[in-house]
Design a protein around this motif. Structure first.
Motif, PDB file in Angstrom:
ATOM      1  N   GLU A  17      -5.117  10.894  16.909  1.00  0.00           N
ATOM      2  CA  GLU A  17      -6.411  10.579  17.511  1.00  0.00           C
ATOM      3  C   GLU A  17      -6.589  11.334  18.830  1.00  0.00           C
ATOM      4  OE1 GLU A  17      -9.202   6.640  18.420  1.00  0.00           O
ATOM      5  OE2 GLU A  17      -7.079   6.395  17.879  1.00  0.00           O
ATOM      6  N   PHE A  18      -5.503  11.418  19.602  1.00  0.00           N
ATOM      7  CA  PHE A  18      -5.549  12.144  20.865  1.00  0.00           C
ATOM      8  C   PHE A  18      -5.817  13.627  20.629  1.00  0.00           C
ATOM      9  CE2 PHE A  18      -3.095  14.686  23.991  1.00  0.00           C
ATOM     10  CZ  PHE A  18      -3.844  14.399  25.131  1.00  0.00           C
ATOM     11  N   ASP A  19      -5.095  14.221  19.681  1.00  0.00           N
ATOM     12  CA  ASP A  19      -5.289  15.641  19.389  1.00  0.00           C
ATOM     13  C   ASP A  19      -6.721  15.918  18.949  1.00  0.00           C
ATOM     14  OD1 ASP A  19      -2.685  16.212  20.045  1.00  0.00           O
ATOM     15  OD2 ASP A  19      -1.958  16.298  17.975  1.00  0.00           O
ATOM     16  N   ALA A  20      -7.287  15.002  18.165  1.00  0.00           N
ATOM     17  CA  ALA A  20      -8.669  15.171  17.719  1.00  0.00           C
ATOM     18  C   ALA A  20      -9.626  15.109  18.908  1.00  0.00           C
ATOM     19  CB  ALA A  20      -9.030  14.100  16.692  1.00  0.00           C
ATOM     20  N   ALA A  21      -9.361  14.186  19.845  1.00  0.00           N
ATOM     21  CA  ALA A  21     -10.216  14.065  21.035  1.00  0.00           C
ATOM     22  C   ALA A  21     -10.122  15.314  21.900  1.00  0.00           C
ATOM     23  CB  ALA A  21      -9.819  12.829  21.839  1.00  0.00           C
ATOM     24  N   ILE A  22      -8.919  15.893  22.011  1.00  0.00           N
ATOM     25  CA  ILE A  22      -8.755  17.107  22.804  1.00  0.00           C
ATOM     26  C   ILE A  22      -9.439  18.291  22.122  1.00  0.00           C
ATOM     27  CG2 ILE A  22      -7.080  18.768  23.709  1.00  0.00           C
ATOM     28  CD1 ILE A  22      -7.336  16.083  25.243  1.00  0.00           C
ATOM     29  N   ASN A  23      -9.427  18.327  20.796  1.00  0.00           N
ATOM     30  CA  ASN A  23     -10.150  19.379  20.089  1.00  0.00           C
ATOM     31  C   ASN A  23     -11.644  19.307  20.402  1.00  0.00           C
ATOM     32  OD1 ASN A  23      -7.892  20.513  18.868  1.00  0.00           O
ATOM     33  ND2 ASN A  23      -8.069  19.282  17.001  1.00  0.00           N
ATOM     34  N   VAL A  24     -12.175  18.082  20.454  1.00  0.00           N
ATOM     35  CA  VAL A  24     -13.581  17.907  20.817  1.00  0.00           C
ATOM     36  C   VAL A  24     -13.813  18.374  22.252  1.00  0.00           C
ATOM     37  CG1 VAL A  24     -15.393  16.205  21.266  1.00  0.00           C
ATOM     38  CG2 VAL A  24     -14.013  16.035  19.184  1.00  0.00           C
ATOM     39  N   LEU A  25     -12.919  17.961  23.152  1.00  0.00           N
ATOM     40  CA  LEU A  25     -13.041  18.345  24.564  1.00  0.00           C
ATOM     41  C   LEU A  25     -12.994  19.856  24.720  1.00  0.00           C
ATOM     42  CD1 LEU A  25     -13.163  17.796  27.563  1.00  0.00           C
ATOM     43  CD2 LEU A  25     -10.803  16.972  27.477  1.00  0.00           C
ATOM     44  N   ASN A  26     -12.063  20.512  24.012  1.00  0.00           N
ATOM     45  CA  ASN A  26     -11.970  21.972  24.088  1.00  0.00           C
ATOM     46  C   ASN A  26     -13.235  22.642  23.557  1.00  0.00           C
ATOM     47  OD1 ASN A  26      -9.410  21.915  25.182  1.00  0.00           O
ATOM     48  ND2 ASN A  26      -8.366  22.169  23.227  1.00  0.00           N
ATOM     49  N   SER A  27     -13.776  22.087  22.475  1.00  0.00           N
ATOM     50  CA  SER A  27     -14.989  22.648  21.892  1.00  0.00           C
ATOM     51  C   SER A  27     -16.167  22.515  22.838  1.00  0.00           C
ATOM     52  CB  SER A  27     -15.293  21.952  20.555  1.00  0.00           C
ATOM     53  OG  SER A  27     -16.489  22.447  19.987  1.00  0.00           O
ATOM     54  N   VAL A  28     -16.314  21.322  23.416  1.00  0.00           N
ATOM     55  CA  VAL A  28     -17.403  21.083  24.376  1.00  0.00           C
ATOM     56  C   VAL A  28     -17.286  22.034  25.560  1.00  0.00           C
ATOM     57  CG1 VAL A  28     -18.262  19.419  26.084  1.00  0.00           C
ATOM     58  CG2 VAL A  28     -17.812  18.671  23.740  1.00  0.00           C
ATOM     59  N   ALA A  29     -16.077  22.137  26.107  1.00  0.00           N
ATOM     60  CA  ALA A  29     -15.868  22.926  27.317  1.00  0.00           C
ATOM     61  C   ALA A  29     -16.053  24.423  27.060  1.00  0.00           C
ATOM     62  CB  ALA A  29     -14.486  22.655  27.894  1.00  0.00           C
ATOM     63  N   THR A  30     -15.389  24.945  26.031  1.00  0.00           N
ATOM     64  CA  THR A  30     -15.438  26.383  25.790  1.00  0.00           C
ATOM     65  C   THR A  30     -16.829  26.841  25.355  1.00  0.00           C
ATOM     66  OG1 THR A  30     -14.597  26.059  23.537  1.00  0.00           O
ATOM     67  CG2 THR A  30     -12.992  26.575  25.249  1.00  0.00           C
ATOM     68  N   ALA A  31     -17.471  26.046  24.497  1.00  0.00           N
ATOM     69  CA  ALA A  31     -18.820  26.427  24.049  1.00  0.00           C
ATOM     70  C   ALA A  31     -19.806  26.376  25.217  1.00  0.00           C
ATOM     71  CB  ALA A  31     -19.279  25.502  22.917  1.00  0.00           C
ATOM     72  N   GLY A  32     -19.690  25.343  26.044  1.00  0.00           N
ATOM     73  CA  GLY A  32     -20.588  25.210  27.185  1.00  0.00           C
ATOM     74  C   GLY A  32     -20.398  26.318  28.202  1.00  0.00           C
ATOM     75  N   VAL A  33     -19.145  26.620  28.514  1.00  0.00           N
ATOM     76  CA  VAL A  33     -18.855  27.696  29.474  1.00  0.00           C
ATOM     77  C   VAL A  33     -19.353  29.033  28.928  1.00  0.00           C
ATOM     78  CG1 VAL A  33     -16.993  29.040  30.518  1.00  0.00           C
ATOM     79  CG2 VAL A  33     -16.935  26.541  30.616  1.00  0.00           C
ATOM     80  N   HIS A  34     -19.111  29.277  27.646  1.00  0.00           N
ATOM     81  CA  HIS A  34     -19.572  30.536  27.038  1.00  0.00           C
ATOM     82  C   HIS A  34     -21.090  30.659  27.129  1.00  0.00           C
ATOM     83  CE1 HIS A  34     -19.825  33.915  24.264  1.00  0.00           C
ATOM     84  NE2 HIS A  34     -20.744  33.242  23.581  1.00  0.00           N
ATOM     85  N   THR A  35     -21.793  29.560  26.854  1.00  0.00           N
ATOM     86  CA  THR A  35     -23.258  29.585  26.922  1.00  0.00           C
ATOM     87  C   THR A  35     -23.744  29.897  28.333  1.00  0.00           C
ATOM     88  OG1 THR A  35     -23.455  28.003  25.097  1.00  0.00           O
ATOM     89  CG2 THR A  35     -25.351  28.209  26.572  1.00  0.00           C
ATOM     90  N   LEU A  36     -23.130  29.254  29.323  1.00  0.00           N
ATOM     91  CA  LEU A  36     -23.531  29.494  30.713  1.00  0.00           C
ATOM     92  C   LEU A  36     -23.271  30.940  31.126  1.00  0.00           C
ATOM     93  CD1 LEU A  36     -22.293  26.272  32.561  1.00  0.00           C
ATOM     94  CD2 LEU A  36     -24.642  26.872  31.929  1.00  0.00           C
TER      95      LEU A  36
END
Length: 229
Positions: free
Chosen positions: A108-127
């Motif tokens: 469950e933790f690994d899945a949550a971190i995958n979401v966090l990484n996706s949110v962070a990397t996609a958002g930073v890339h967009t900016l």
């Protein structure tokens, strides 16, 4: 071969030598020796420091767009990479504790971190893409990404410390929903009404007290602060 040995053999990062230790085998022994490790989950909130730093940098960049350049070198690190590069003398024990985490919690933790990484990397890339194209990035857009990252951090923190440190799952879902809604709508708002006057305090109070406010009551500040104690 231990998880630490496997990591050091495969990683491109130099691995510092682990501190000398007698080799405690149980999660309870590691947690007693390394106080940042949760004795029930085997996880450490120190892993989230990289994301907290990103969230704070985003908040600063919202007021000073020049700071967006600081995001160019940001990339999430795995649990092993983060602690191997941390300089923490007992980093290998922290990694070993992760390996002793109960499988259902770690999944469950690994899945949550995958979401966090996706949110962070996609958002930073967009900016960064928008900035490099010379687009005007409104502060609301950057603050919204910071809020979304923070919502994901809070979720991950709850898993590290035990779900009872959070409110209900509905409250966590509300954090995500609000941040995502703000992120998706803020760019449009910034372009459509760049000169709009800020809402008055009276109007803000009315909106807060409006329909649905009670239904999505968020964690109080003490509960959030407790996650990082």
């Amino acid at each position: 071969m231990s998880s630490t040995d496997q990591f050091c053999g495969a990683s491109v990062l130099p691995c510092p030598e682990p501190s000398a230790r007698s080799g405690p085998a149980s999660l309870a022994e590691i947690a007693a020796h390394v106080h940042t490790v949760n004795r029930d989950t085997g996880l450490s909130t120190d892993f989230l420091n990289q994301y907290n730093e990103l969230s704070m940098l985003l908040d600063l960049a919202a007021d000073d767009p020049d700071l967006l350049e600081e995001l160019e070198d940001w990339a999430p690190r795995s649990y092993q990479e983060h602690f191997a590069a941390s300089g923490f003398k007992d980093w290998a024990l922290v990694v070993d504790a992760y390996g002793l985490c109960p499988p259902f919690i770690r999944a469950e933790f690994d899945a949550a971190i995958n979401v966090l990484n996706s949110v962070a990397t996609a958002g930073v890339h967009t900016l960064l893409t928008a900035a490099s194209a010379g687009e005007d990035i409104g502060p609301a857009t950057v603050h919204a990404l910071a809020a979304e990252v923070q919502a994901a951090i809070i979720h991950a923190s709850g898993l590290i410390n035990g779900s009872n440190t959070l409110g209900s799952q509905a409250q966590v879902d509300t954090l995500f929903a609000r941040a995502q809604a703000e992120l998706s709508g803020s760019a449009t708002h910034d372009r459509a009404a760049p000169q709009a006057e800020p809402a008055s305090a009276e109007a803000a109070d009315t909106a807060t007290d409006g329909p649905g406010a009670a239904d999505d009551e968020l964690l109080d500040q003490d509960a959030i602060d407790a996650l990082f104690d």
